[in-house]
Design an enzyme around this catalytic site. Structure first.
Site, PDB file in Angstrom:
ATOM      1  N   SER A  33       4.866 -11.688  -4.955  1.00 11.18           N
ATOM      2  CA  SER A  33       4.286 -10.445  -5.461  1.00 11.18           C
ATOM      3  C   SER A  33       5.071  -9.816  -6.603  1.00 11.18           C
ATOM      4  CB  SER A  33       4.122  -9.449  -4.321  1.00 11.18           C
ATOM      5  OG  SER A  33       5.309  -9.312  -3.602  1.00 11.18           O
TER       6      SER A  33
ATOM      7  N   HIS B 128      -1.927 -12.674  -3.033  1.00  9.04           N
ATOM      8  CA  HIS B 128      -2.121 -12.648  -4.490  1.00  9.04           C
ATOM      9  C   HIS B 128      -2.761 -13.927  -5.025  1.00  9.04           C
ATOM     10  CE1 HIS B 128       0.123  -8.906  -4.957  1.00  9.04           C
ATOM     11  NE2 HIS B 128       0.894  -9.379  -3.989  1.00  9.04           N
TER      12      HIS B 128
ATOM     13  N   LYS C 249      -6.666  -6.584  -2.213  1.00  2.00           N
ATOM     14  CA  LYS C 249      -6.497  -7.012  -3.605  1.00  2.00           C
ATOM     15  C   LYS C 249      -7.862  -7.495  -4.129  1.00  2.00           C
ATOM     16  CE  LYS C 249      -1.733  -7.669  -2.244  1.00  2.00           C
ATOM     17  NZ  LYS C 249      -1.531  -6.274  -2.005  1.00  2.00           N
TER      18      LYS C 249
HETATM   19  C1  LIG Z   1       2.391 -10.945  -0.624  1.00  2.97           C
HETATM   20  C2  LIG Z   1       1.850  -9.784   0.176  1.00  2.97           C
HETATM   21  N1  LIG Z   1       1.618  -9.963   1.480  1.00  2.97           N
HETATM   22  C3  LIG Z   1       1.153  -8.960   2.248  1.00  2.97           C
HETATM   23  C4  LIG Z   1       0.890  -7.711   1.731  1.00  2.97           C
HETATM   24  C5  LIG Z   1       0.403  -6.620   2.611  1.00  2.97           C
HETATM   25  O1  LIG Z   1      -0.942  -6.415   2.409  1.00  2.97           O
HETATM   26  P1  LIG Z   1      -1.651  -4.989   2.529  1.00  2.97           P
HETATM   27  O2  LIG Z   1      -1.073  -4.103   1.458  1.00  2.97           O
HETATM   28  O3  LIG Z   1      -3.076  -5.320   2.295  1.00  2.97           O
HETATM   29  O4  LIG Z   1      -1.371  -4.451   3.882  1.00  2.97           O
HETATM   30  C6  LIG Z   1       1.106  -7.490   0.370  1.00  2.97           C
HETATM   31  C7  LIG Z   1       0.810  -6.173  -0.212  1.00  2.97           C
HETATM   32  O5  LIG Z   1       1.302  -5.716  -1.159  1.00  2.97           O
HETATM   33  C8  LIG Z   1       1.608  -8.551  -0.434  1.00  2.97           C
HETATM   34  O6  LIG Z   1       1.846  -8.379  -1.733  1.00  2.97           O
END
Ligand SMILES: Cc1ncc(COP(=O)(O)O)c(C=O)c1O
Length: 402
Positions: A187, A215, A246
């Site tokens: 991320s 992502h 996302k």
């Molecule tokens: C790689 C990754 N996994 C999990 C999440 C968590 O997802 P959520 O924000 O939909 O709870 C995020 C959120 O930013 C993320 O970037």
């Protein structure tokens, strides 16, 4: 010592606020997606995960509104008992079919999905092998597992470093249960995991693989099917995790795997069982977005065009842009104060970006993180490039530009 002493002595945020550089919690008053009302003006949003631009799509909004009309605003209970709606099951079936797995299970957030999937899968004597730059929700899951099963359960490897992964895993007993957990696309820096190597190593050392496709869903793979599809390794990737926050323009997350694994999770994951189920509006919005994503593949093409245009444009201007192919475009600034100053100047100029400092990125790698949407127009992108050029010269990190 009083429990709250740590709260009273935490002043770093106040210090940054006092010099006018605090970059967090700025409210958005209205949004069209790529353009938002913020800071008393319209700003170009270049820091959102709304990759396919569907959060403001009338069809997605209508689906959510209709779901509220039919089912009400909240689910009022856990899936296990009174909180299962027919659209939860329908969404699970569609997600499983989309990523080519037998079954799927949805959780209320992506964050909970990672915690909720990792913790029940391991017991004492098993191992979790985790990339050091995995998302915080994976890290929290591994920490809970450590608390429950002991410190030895967790083996970390250097970011996307396959030699280090093999070194760590080869030291573990061959017949022990092992889960290699990785972000498909990381991320903060936008890099893609070397999945073919991970698969080779997993097969050699008897490990299962879970990819976090937060992502990559809607971004990579055939029709946006994610990392495993991108590398043509769907059958070799045991658990695919994704978020709705996302590309799918909603809130929530899922895992997809074989039916026995999903059935086990349903009956053993505390994050799933002891949590009210996802409200109908969220499920309906995610389902409609999934449908649009498949019907309109040109959105994914446009997303990549947008990110590439910015990536190339910034490199031509002389910025240090981390190479990549994802809609996340990181520009290295390399210093906290300079990063916040750069962010503030962009903000004042009408561009919303995300400043990333330690611990989200290593020291010396402080960066401005941009992320793009399919709905950014060339005009938006040119405006962003103009603002970067202007600010780059002002803060003198573009010395090579006349
Ligand atoms: C790689 C990754 N996994 C999990 C999440 C968590 O997802 P959520 O924000 O939909 O709870 C995020 C959120 O930013 C993320 O970037």
């Amino acid at each position: 010592m009083d429990l709250f002493d740590k709260c009273y002595s935490f002043t770093r945020a106040d210090e940054v606020k006092s010099v006018g550089l605090y970059p967090y919690f700025h409210p958005i008053y209205d949004t069209e997606g790529p353009v938002v009302l913020m800071n008393n003006r319209k700003m170009v949003m270049a820091g959102s995960n709304n990759y396919l631009g569907l959060t403001t799509d009338p069809r997605v909004k209508e689906a959510a509104i209709n779901a509220i009309r039919k089912y009400g605003s909240g689910s009022s209970g856990s899936r296990l008992i009174n909180g299962s709606l027919d659209i939860h099951f329908e969404l699970e079936e569609k997600l499983a079919a989309f990523v080519n797995k037998e079954a799927a299970l949805i959780f209320s957030t992506g964050y909970q999905t990672n915690q909720g999937a990792i913790v029940p899968l391991v017991k004492s004597g098993d191992y979790i092998i985790s990339d050091m730059e995995n998302h915080a929700s994976i890290i929290q899951g591994t920490l809970i597992a450590k608390g429950l099963c002991g410190d030895n359960i967790l083996v970390k490897f250097q970011h996307n470093d396959m030699e280090d992964l093999e070194k760590g895993i080869s030291a573990l007993p061959l017949d022990a249960g092992k889960l290699i957990v990785i972000d498909g696309v990381f991320s903060m820096n936008g890099s893609i995991i070397n999945l073919p190597e991970v698969v080779r190593i997993a097969r050699k050392y008897n490990a299962r693989i879970m990819t976090d496709d937060a992502h990559s869903l809607g971004v990579f793979g055939k029709g946006g099917r994610g990392t495993a599809s991108h590398f043509d390794l769907e059958d070799d990737t045991d658990i695919i995790m994704g978020t709705f926050s996302k590309s799918l323009a909603s809130q929530g997350g899922f895992i997809a795997a074989n039916e026995r694994v999903i059935n086990y999770m349903k009956h053993h994951s505390p994050a799933f069982i002891f949590n009210a189920s996802m409200p109908a509006a969220q499920a309906a919005a995610a389902m409609k977005s999934l449908e649009i994503m498949q019907a309109e593949p040109e959105r994914i093409e446009r997303l990549h065009y947008n990110a590439n245009k910015i990536r190339n444009g910034l490199m031509q201007l002389g910025f240090h842009v981390l190479e990549g192919k994802s809609p996340i475009v990181p520009i290295i600034i390399g210093d906290d104060l300079l990063t916040f100053t750069f962010w503030k100047k962009l903000f004042d100029g009408g561009v919303y970006s995300n400043p990333i400092v330690f611990p989200a990125t290593p020291h010396g790698m402080q960066l401005i993180r941009l992320s793009f949407m399919a709905t950014h127009t060339d005009e938006h992108l040119d405006f962003i490039l103009d603002q970067f050029e202007k600010v780059g010269k002002e803060v003198r990190i573009l010395n090579n530009v006349a």
